[in-house]
Design a protein around this motif. Sequence first.
Motif, short mmCIF file in Angstrom:
data_model
loop_
_atom_site.label_atom_id
_atom_site.label_comp_id
_atom_site.label_asym_id
_atom_site.label_seq_id
_atom_site.Cartn_x
_atom_site.Cartn_y
_atom_site.Cartn_z
N LEU A 72 0.86 -1.18 0.00
CA LEU A 72 0.00 0.00 0.00
C LEU A 72 0.89 1.23 0.00
O LEU A 72 1.64 1.47 0.94
N ASP A 73 0.80 2.06 -1.04
CA ASP A 73 1.78 3.13 -1.23
C ASP A 73 1.12 4.41 -1.71
O ASP A 73 0.94 4.62 -2.91
N THR A 74 0.82 5.30 -0.77
CA THR A 74 0.19 6.58 -1.11
C THR A 74 1.18 7.56 -1.72
O THR A 74 0.80 8.67 -2.10
N GLY A 75 2.46 7.16 -1.82
CA GLY A 75 3.47 7.96 -2.49
C GLY A 75 3.66 7.56 -3.94
O GLY A 75 4.59 8.02 -4.59
N VAL A 76 2.79 6.72 -4.48
CA VAL A 76 2.83 6.32 -5.88
C VAL A 76 1.66 6.98 -6.60
O VAL A 76 0.51 6.84 -6.19
N SER A 77 1.95 7.70 -7.67
CA SER A 77 0.90 8.42 -8.40
C SER A 77 -0.10 7.48 -9.04
O SER A 77 -1.31 7.67 -8.94
N TYR A 78 0.42 6.48 -9.75
CA TYR A 78 -0.41 5.47 -10.40
C TYR A 78 0.06 4.09 -9.98
O TYR A 78 1.26 3.81 -9.99
N THR A 79 -0.89 3.25 -9.62
CA THR A 79 -0.59 1.87 -9.23
C THR A 79 0.38 1.24 -10.22
O THR A 79 0.26 1.42 -11.44
N ALA A 80 1.38 0.51 -9.67
CA ALA A 80 2.43 -0.06 -10.51
C ALA A 80 2.45 -1.58 -10.38
O ALA A 80 2.45 -2.12 -9.27
N LEU A 81 2.50 -2.26 -11.51
CA LEU A 81 2.65 -3.71 -11.58
C LEU A 81 4.10 -4.01 -11.91
O LEU A 81 4.74 -3.30 -12.70
N SER A 82 4.65 -5.06 -11.30
CA SER A 82 6.07 -5.36 -11.50
C SER A 82 6.32 -5.91 -12.91
O SER A 82 5.51 -6.65 -13.47
N ARG A 83 7.48 -5.53 -13.45
CA ARG A 83 7.87 -6.07 -14.76
C ARG A 83 8.06 -7.58 -14.70
O ARG A 83 7.82 -8.28 -15.70
N ALA A 84 8.50 -8.09 -13.57
CA ALA A 84 8.67 -9.53 -13.44
C ALA A 84 7.34 -10.26 -13.61
O ALA A 84 7.27 -11.30 -14.29
N TYR A 85 6.27 -9.72 -13.01
CA TYR A 85 4.95 -10.33 -13.16
C TYR A 85 4.48 -10.26 -14.61
O TYR A 85 3.97 -11.25 -15.17
N VAL A 86 4.68 -9.10 -15.23
CA VAL A 86 4.27 -8.93 -16.62
C VAL A 86 5.00 -9.91 -17.54
O VAL A 86 4.40 -10.52 -18.42
N ASP B 186 4.44 -7.94 -6.23
CA ASP B 186 3.99 -7.83 -7.61
C ASP B 186 3.37 -6.48 -7.94
O ASP B 186 3.26 -6.12 -9.12
N MET B 187 2.96 -5.72 -6.92
CA MET B 187 2.22 -4.50 -7.19
C MET B 187 2.43 -3.47 -6.08
O MET B 187 2.57 -3.83 -4.90
N LEU B 188 2.46 -2.19 -6.46
CA LEU B 188 2.34 -1.08 -5.53
C LEU B 188 0.97 -0.46 -5.76
O LEU B 188 0.68 0.04 -6.84
N VAL B 189 0.12 -0.51 -4.75
CA VAL B 189 -1.22 0.07 -4.85
C VAL B 189 -1.12 1.54 -4.50
O VAL B 189 -0.79 1.90 -3.37
N GLY B 190 -1.39 2.41 -5.47
CA GLY B 190 -1.11 3.82 -5.31
C GLY B 190 -2.32 4.71 -5.13
O GLY B 190 -3.46 4.24 -4.99
N ARG B 191 -2.07 6.00 -5.21
CA ARG B 191 -3.06 7.05 -5.00
C ARG B 191 -4.29 6.89 -5.88
O ARG B 191 -5.43 7.17 -5.47
N ASP B 192 -4.10 6.44 -7.12
CA ASP B 192 -5.22 6.35 -8.05
C ASP B 192 -6.32 5.40 -7.60
O ASP B 192 -7.48 5.57 -7.96
N LEU B 193 -5.95 4.40 -6.78
CA LEU B 193 -6.95 3.43 -6.30
C LEU B 193 -7.56 3.82 -4.96
O LEU B 193 -8.64 3.32 -4.61
N THR B 194 -6.93 4.66 -4.19
CA THR B 194 -7.37 4.89 -2.81
C THR B 194 -7.84 6.30 -2.49
O THR B 194 -8.58 6.50 -1.54
N ALA B 195 -7.42 7.32 -3.27
CA ALA B 195 -7.61 8.71 -2.85
C ALA B 195 -9.07 9.14 -2.77
O ALA B 195 -9.39 10.12 -2.09
N ALA B 196 -9.97 8.46 -3.46
CA ALA B 196 -11.38 8.84 -3.42
C ALA B 196 -12.07 8.40 -2.14
O ALA B 196 -13.23 8.78 -1.89
N TYR B 197 -11.37 7.64 -1.32
CA TYR B 197 -11.97 7.03 -0.14
C TYR B 197 -11.23 7.44 1.12
O TYR B 197 -10.16 8.04 1.08
N ALA B 198 -11.83 7.09 2.26
CA ALA B 198 -11.14 7.22 3.54
C ALA B 198 -10.40 5.91 3.81
O ALA B 198 -11.00 4.84 3.80
#
Length: 392
Positions: A63-77, A135-147
């Motif tokens: 969970l990373d509120t310092g990431v602008s857009y959620t990131a998927l790892s290149r290894a997973y891709v 595999d993933m950094l969950v960023g601001r784009d997924l969480t900022a609309a909520y508490a």
Amino acid sequence: MRLLTALLLLLPTAAAPAAQRAAPPTDTLAPDSEARWIPFDLTPGNQIRFTVTLDGQPIAAILDTGVSYTALSRAYVTTHKLKVRSGGSASAIGGLVPIGWIDPGTIRFGGLTRRGGSISVASLPATATGSTPVDMLVGRDLTAAYALDIDYAARRFRLLPSGRLPFTGVTAPLAVSPTRLVYSGEVTLNGRRLRPMIVDTGDGNAVTVSHEAWATTRLVPAALTSTISFGLGGAIVSDLAIVDTLQTGALTAANVEVQIEGKGGFSHRLGMAGRIGSGFLQQYRVLLDPSAGRMVLQTGEQAGQMPLRSTSGLLVTAERNRLRVLHVMRGSPAAERGWKAGETICRVDDVAVPTAYAGSAYAGWSIGAPGRSVALDLCDGARRTLTLRTFY
């Protein structure tokens, strides 16, 4: 003292249109989201690690509120042979990192379901994720609309509709930076307000400030040393001090570990005063609700306690059955004895380094009681004795 990591990933404005090539995403928050707590564990780098479902597949995420857009790892891709479109680069701690974009089907965690849209793709090295790949950094784009309600003590979090206030606490201002697209707050040091400060759950450190912001506070700490952190772009060495008090909003915190970046460093280049990280936030139950303009902090048992401090000055990482020195802290016993980064240790007090080193009682030797002598056997056969002491 933990070896900490910081996962800040800020996308330049030129990259934002690439994220919109897919159809706009649709987010749904379940009516019973309040009951859908998400369990997590803290990585060795102080980051919130949990499970996300990506197109029906459970994957490890931070969970990373310092990431602008959620990131998927290149290894997973690469493993799943997913199609990625190019996307330029993004600013990260340690330097620029190349990114791509991908259009997943469905992302689910807790009460949230996102369908469609785009997420970024980046290399997520284990050194930047607490020694354990995710595999993933969950960023601001997924969480900022909520508490975002983070209960560090119970190791769980949940997403609630913005405006909900599930517990009482002290309030501090919080927003989403319009230019950097990350959570943004402020702190006050020695009467000087520093802002904007990125509120970054992916940063394992407590508080980091730019050299320029620190200079405005005119603080003279009792002692300064040095430390190292690892981001997606590589390593960064900073000064380190413990300040008596720090304020954010109506909260006054005691005994706060503060890292000071070098002149012209990462935060300054981005036009930010610094970061508030998980190392600070985990002392509280935290509600992050940028849409409502507030961060709420409810004091926990750890709040105000003196941080764990190195008494050796050796910051190490475990590599199978050995420890590799990553940094020698300035002014420390190790620095005085001539230790160098890159040296390896195979035995401590005649006990071989165990495979399960991180988080074990064995690792406590580096923060042991002042005056204790520790025998360290290097992997080249040499033996050194280090007398521990308080140096910052």
